[in-house]
Design a protein around this motif. Structure first.
Motif, PDB file in Angstrom:
ATOM      1  N   LEU A 272      46.854  29.463  47.039  1.00 58.74           N
ATOM      2  CA  LEU A 272      47.081  29.357  48.481  1.00 58.74           C
ATOM      3  C   LEU A 272      48.454  28.740  48.767  1.00 58.74           C
ATOM      4  CD1 LEU A 272      46.099  29.581  51.395  1.00 58.74           C
ATOM      5  CD2 LEU A 272      44.950  27.368  51.096  1.00 58.74           C
ATOM      6  N   VAL A 273      48.841  27.746  47.983  1.00 62.19           N
ATOM      7  CA  VAL A 273      50.160  27.125  48.163  1.00 62.19           C
ATOM      8  C   VAL A 273      51.264  28.157  47.964  1.00 62.19           C
ATOM      9  CG1 VAL A 273      51.786  25.464  47.175  1.00 62.19           C
ATOM     10  CG2 VAL A 273      49.403  24.799  47.578  1.00 62.19           C
ATOM     11  N   VAL A 274      51.106  29.015  46.956  1.00 61.87           N
ATOM     12  CA  VAL A 274      52.106  30.058  46.714  1.00 61.87           C
ATOM     13  C   VAL A 274      52.230  30.973  47.924  1.00 61.87           C
ATOM     14  CG1 VAL A 274      52.599  32.133  45.351  1.00 61.87           C
ATOM     15  CG2 VAL A 274      51.901  30.025  44.208  1.00 61.87           C
ATOM     16  N   VAL A 275      51.101  31.375  48.501  1.00 63.08           N
ATOM     17  CA  VAL A 275      51.116  32.248  49.679  1.00 63.08           C
ATOM     18  C   VAL A 275      51.851  31.567  50.836  1.00 63.08           C
ATOM     19  CG1 VAL A 275      49.685  33.384  51.421  1.00 63.08           C
ATOM     20  CG2 VAL A 275      49.017  33.476  49.011  1.00 63.08           C
ATOM     21  N   ALA A 326      43.197  32.776  44.369  1.00 70.08           N
ATOM     22  CA  ALA A 326      43.969  32.705  43.126  1.00 70.08           C
ATOM     23  C   ALA A 326      44.639  34.045  42.832  1.00 70.08           C
ATOM     24  CB  ALA A 326      43.057  32.286  41.975  1.00 70.08           C
ATOM     25  N   ALA A 327      43.889  35.142  43.015  1.00 70.32           N
ATOM     26  CA  ALA A 327      44.442  36.474  42.765  1.00 70.32           C
ATOM     27  C   ALA A 327      45.566  36.794  43.745  1.00 70.32           C
ATOM     28  CB  ALA A 327      43.329  37.517  42.874  1.00 70.32           C
ATOM     29  N   LEU A 328      45.393  36.399  44.989  1.00 70.80           N
ATOM     30  CA  LEU A 328      46.422  36.643  46.000  1.00 70.80           C
ATOM     31  C   LEU A 328      47.696  35.872  45.663  1.00 70.80           C
ATOM     32  CD1 LEU A 328      46.965  38.113  48.666  1.00 70.80           C
ATOM     33  CD2 LEU A 328      46.080  36.102  49.864  1.00 70.80           C
ATOM     34  N   GLY A 329      47.542  34.641  45.194  1.00 72.71           N
ATOM     35  CA  GLY A 329      48.708  33.870  44.776  1.00 72.71           C
ATOM     36  C   GLY A 329      49.447  34.544  43.635  1.00 72.71           C
ATOM     37  N   LEU A 333      53.372  35.860  43.502  1.00 72.80           N
ATOM     38  CA  LEU A 333      54.318  35.500  42.449  1.00 72.80           C
ATOM     39  C   LEU A 333      54.928  36.737  41.806  1.00 72.80           C
ATOM     40  CD1 LEU A 333      52.561  32.539  40.575  1.00 72.80           C
ATOM     41  CD2 LEU A 333      54.533  32.415  42.090  1.00 72.80           C
ATOM     42  N   SER A 334      54.124  37.792  41.666  1.00 70.45           N
ATOM     43  CA  SER A 334      54.619  39.028  41.065  1.00 70.45           C
ATOM     44  C   SER A 334      55.749  39.641  41.886  1.00 70.45           C
ATOM     45  CB  SER A 334      53.479  40.038  40.915  1.00 70.45           C
ATOM     46  OG  SER A 334      52.447  39.531  40.093  1.00 70.45           O
ATOM     47  N   LYS A 335      55.706  39.449  43.188  1.00 70.18           N
ATOM     48  CA  LYS A 335      56.739  40.011  44.063  1.00 70.18           C
ATOM     49  C   LYS A 335      58.094  39.351  43.861  1.00 70.18           C
ATOM     50  CE  LYS A 335      53.440  41.345  47.668  1.00 70.18           C
ATOM     51  NZ  LYS A 335      52.975  41.093  49.051  1.00 70.18           N
ATOM     52  N   ILE A 336      58.103  38.166  43.274  1.00 69.76           N
ATOM     53  CA  ILE A 336      59.373  37.488  43.020  1.00 69.76           C
ATOM     54  C   ILE A 336      60.176  38.242  41.968  1.00 69.76           C
ATOM     55  CG2 ILE A 336      60.422  35.342  42.164  1.00 69.76           C
ATOM     56  CD1 ILE A 336      58.020  33.850  43.304  1.00 69.76           C
ATOM     57  N   GLY A 337      59.471  38.914  41.069  1.00 73.69           N
ATOM     58  CA  GLY A 337      60.139  39.726  40.059  1.00 73.69           C
ATOM     59  C   GLY A 337      60.695  38.949  38.891  1.00 73.69           C
ATOM     60  N   SER A 338      60.189  37.742  38.681  1.00 70.01           N
ATOM     61  CA  SER A 338      60.684  36.909  37.580  1.00 70.01           C
ATOM     62  C   SER A 338      59.626  36.815  36.488  1.00 70.01           C
ATOM     63  CB  SER A 338      61.030  35.508  38.101  1.00 70.01           C
ATOM     64  OG  SER A 338      61.260  34.635  37.021  1.00 70.01           O
ATOM     65  N   VAL A 341      58.461  33.216  35.866  1.00 71.59           N
ATOM     66  CA  VAL A 341      57.490  32.681  36.819  1.00 71.59           C
ATOM     67  C   VAL A 341      56.083  33.143  36.454  1.00 71.59           C
ATOM     68  CG1 VAL A 341      56.709  32.780  39.218  1.00 71.59           C
ATOM     69  CG2 VAL A 341      59.131  32.418  38.705  1.00 71.59           C
ATOM     70  N   LEU A 342      55.945  34.415  36.092  1.00 70.84           N
ATOM     71  CA  LEU A 342      54.621  34.938  35.735  1.00 70.84           C
ATOM     72  C   LEU A 342      54.118  34.334  34.428  1.00 70.84           C
ATOM     73  CD1 LEU A 342      54.845  38.712  36.706  1.00 70.84           C
ATOM     74  CD2 LEU A 342      53.614  36.889  37.869  1.00 70.84           C
ATOM     75  N   HIS A 343      55.017  34.120  33.487  1.00 73.76           N
ATOM     76  CA  HIS A 343      54.601  33.472  32.246  1.00 73.76           C
ATOM     77  C   HIS A 343      54.161  32.032  32.507  1.00 73.76           C
ATOM     78  CE1 HIS A 343      56.578  36.847  30.081  1.00 73.76           C
ATOM     79  NE2 HIS A 343      55.683  36.545  29.157  1.00 73.76           N
ATOM     80  N   LEU A 344      54.835  31.352  33.409  1.00 75.80           N
ATOM     81  CA  LEU A 344      54.441  29.995  33.771  1.00 75.80           C
ATOM     82  C   LEU A 344      53.064  29.997  34.434  1.00 75.80           C
ATOM     83  CD1 LEU A 344      55.121  26.994  33.983  1.00 75.80           C
ATOM     84  CD2 LEU A 344      56.273  27.480  36.155  1.00 75.80           C
ATOM     85  N   ALA A 345      52.840  30.965  35.340  1.00 74.87           N
ATOM     86  CA  ALA A 345      51.530  31.079  35.994  1.00 74.87           C
ATOM     87  C   ALA A 345      50.438  31.361  34.968  1.00 74.87           C
ATOM     88  CB  ALA A 345      51.570  32.184  37.046  1.00 74.87           C
ATOM     89  N   ALA A 346      50.748  32.244  34.010  1.00 73.72           N
ATOM     90  CA  ALA A 346      49.773  32.555  32.963  1.00 73.72           C
ATOM     91  C   ALA A 346      49.447  31.314  32.146  1.00 73.72           C
ATOM     92  CB  ALA A 346      50.308  33.662  32.065  1.00 73.72           C
TER      93      ALA A 346
END
Length: 517
Positions: A272-275, A326-329, A333-338, A341-346
């Motif tokens: 939610l914070v990411v959104v 969580a899925a929406l967040g 993050l995926s839209k950032i294209g980094s 960032v996705l590896h950090l989220a994982a």
């Protein structure tokens, strides 16, 4: 990589095995519990009535899930274990549908593997399911998640059949778990706002058609509607009688559920914070309305424990909405294209999963030896004798079986419905299935309870020593005052046995007495 859209199907199978099937299987040999006994009792009397050619018994609430599992009583196996395994199958199927929903909302198979794994493992914890078949929640999840999946995949221009189907599926979920009714309101409002009046009408029409069709069919098989309405009225009286405990139960159960779900809740909050951060920085405008939907889905389940007596599993339903956040967040993050960032989220979700799972592995491993013993004995329809003195339910059932000849009737109190499937006996009349509830619905009158017992005397009665249900002393007095029973046993309270507070006295009729009405 975490954002990849392709992953072998075997990974999904492994996910469901490790987070749903295997944990549930290892717990399936747990000692008998209270809530599963309530559902198993209805499955038992439904099978007995249909096997005798009388159709469905005209007793109790709708109980669609017990009806779907009533056939297990035809095979001579341990019915409670069989019903737990049936519940396991429903949980696996609904877990697959849940994964597909998270996959659509996260737009990432790897993200959905991680998020679904964390939430599915948590949704199937002992605190929410005990040993399986505790309630119909996971069966109701299957059509509910299927409806969510269809709705999330719906294109802007959609045929009427899709919204009719979605409404029908949500209605089926409600029939399986009646307290899911608020989800119909949420679904209808969401369809109206996002797709317009026509789609909403189609959604409502599908829900109404399936609801009416199934309900009318069951009522026709039962032979009327009066007993159904009476069952809900009586349930209201029972809940009202213990309403003073509502706040205590809500706070205690909510706190327990939160403690067991800390990691998924944290991941949902981060989502939610990411959104919100993405929106504040001029990101996608779709995140806020979607997050509002998932927040509503997380909060609506609290209506049930707030309006009656709440237990942790009521709060467990909140995990569905939290998983959506969580899925929406992850999607945002995926839209950032980094990739970083996705590896950090994982890494964050993986760490949360490890913290959630690793401390619980020892308890699952410790449960397996007993489960193996129970599964071996289940084919003969029995529980291992070595477990009898570990459970007041098994001890009570063993005494009752010794006192009760085949075909005789019994009656219990204190919500000890588990004794019906454990003994193989049924009540003389459904109105005396739980003497504590009967006492409440008769206006807390021991005289009226005594008369009810005399009109249709059970062959064996077990009263309760529980003090959290009203009338334990009055019920025992009413049984004695009938003059037709002798006290033949006492199941003592014991802290060394499971449900050690579910003790009580056992009475046997001096002779068999037929019902007068």
């Amino acid at each position: 990589m975490p954002g990849s859209s392709s992953i072998p199907a075997v990974a999904i199978i492994i996910l469901l095995l490790l987070t749903v099937a295997l944990p549930r299987l290892m717990l399936s040999g747990g000692l008998p519990t209270t809530d599963e006994g309530f559902q198993a009792y209805y499955a038992q009397i439904m099978h007995a009535s249909m096997a005798a050619g009388r159709g469905l018994p005209d007793a109790g609430p709708l109980m669609l899930y017990p009806l779907l599992g009533s056939w297990v009583f035809a095979f001579g196996v341990n019915p409670m274990v069989a019903l737990r395994l049936l519940d396991l199958l429903f949980a696996v199927a609904s877990g697959y549908a849940f994964f597909r929903v998270i996959e659509l909302e996260s737009r990432s198979r790897w993200g959905s593997i991680l998020i679904a794994g964390l939430f599915l493992f948590t949704m199937n914890l002992t605190v929410f399911i005990q040993y399986g078949y505790k309630n119909s929640i996971h069966a109701a999840y299957l059509p509910l998640f299927a409806a969510l999946w269809l709705g999330l995949r719906a294109p802007e221009v959609t045929r009427a059949g899709r919204w009719l189907s979605i409404g029908a599926l949500v209605s089926l979920a409600v029939l399986l778990r009646e307290t899911f009714l608020p989800f119909i309101a949420l679904g209808g409002a969401t369809v109206l706002i996002s797709r317009g009046t026509r789609a909403c009408i189609q959604f409502v029409a599908g829900a109404f058609a399936v609801g009416v069709l199934i309900t009318v069919s069951i009522l026709a098989a039962r032979g009327g509607v009066a007993a159904l309405l009476g069952a809900y009225k009586d349930a209201g009286l029972v809940y009202s009688s213990i309403a003073d405990q509502r706040i205590t139960f809500f706070l205690n159960s909510g706190g327990q559920a939160l403690g067991e779900s800390a990691m998924p809740v944290l991941v949902a909050v981060l989502g939610l914070v990411v959104v919100l951060v993405r929106k504040a920085r001029g990101g996608s405008s779709s995140g806020l309305p979607r997050s509002a939907f998932w927040i509503c889905a997380a909060l609506l389940p609290m209506v049930e424990p707030a309006t009656k007596i709440g237990f942790p599993y009521h709060f467990g339903v909140c995990l569905v909405g939290l998983a959506g956040l969580a899925a929406l967040g992850w999607r945002e993050l995926s839209k950032i294209g980094s990739p970083l960032v996705l590896h950090l989220a994982a890494a964050v979700v993986t760490a949360a999963f490890a913290i959630q799972v690793i401390p619980r592995l020892a308890s699952y491993a410790a449960a397996w030896p007993q489960t193996r013993e129970v599964l071996i004995a289940a084919s003969s329809g029995q529980w291992p004798e070595s477990l009898t003195d570990k459970s007041n339910y098994l001890l009570s059932a063993a005494v009752i079986r010794q006192l009760t000849p085949p075909g005789a009737s019994i009656a219990i109190s204190g919500f000890m419905y588990s004794l019906y499937p454990l003994t193989g006996h049924v009540p003389a009349t459904p109105g005396l299935a739980n003497l504590s509830a009967t006492f409440i619905t008769l206006g807390h009158s021991s005289d009226r309870l005594r008369e009810a017992l005399l009109r249709c005397p059970p062959d064996v009665v077990m009263t309760t020593s529980r003090t959290d249900w009203p009338g334990s002393s009055e019920i025992r007095a009413a049984v004695r005052e009938t003059g037709i029973y002798e006290e033949v046993g006492e199941i003592p309270s014991s802290t060394s046995r499971q449900y050690g507070n579910f003790g009580g006295a056992i009475f046997r009729a001096k002779k068999h007495n037929a019902c007068r009405d």
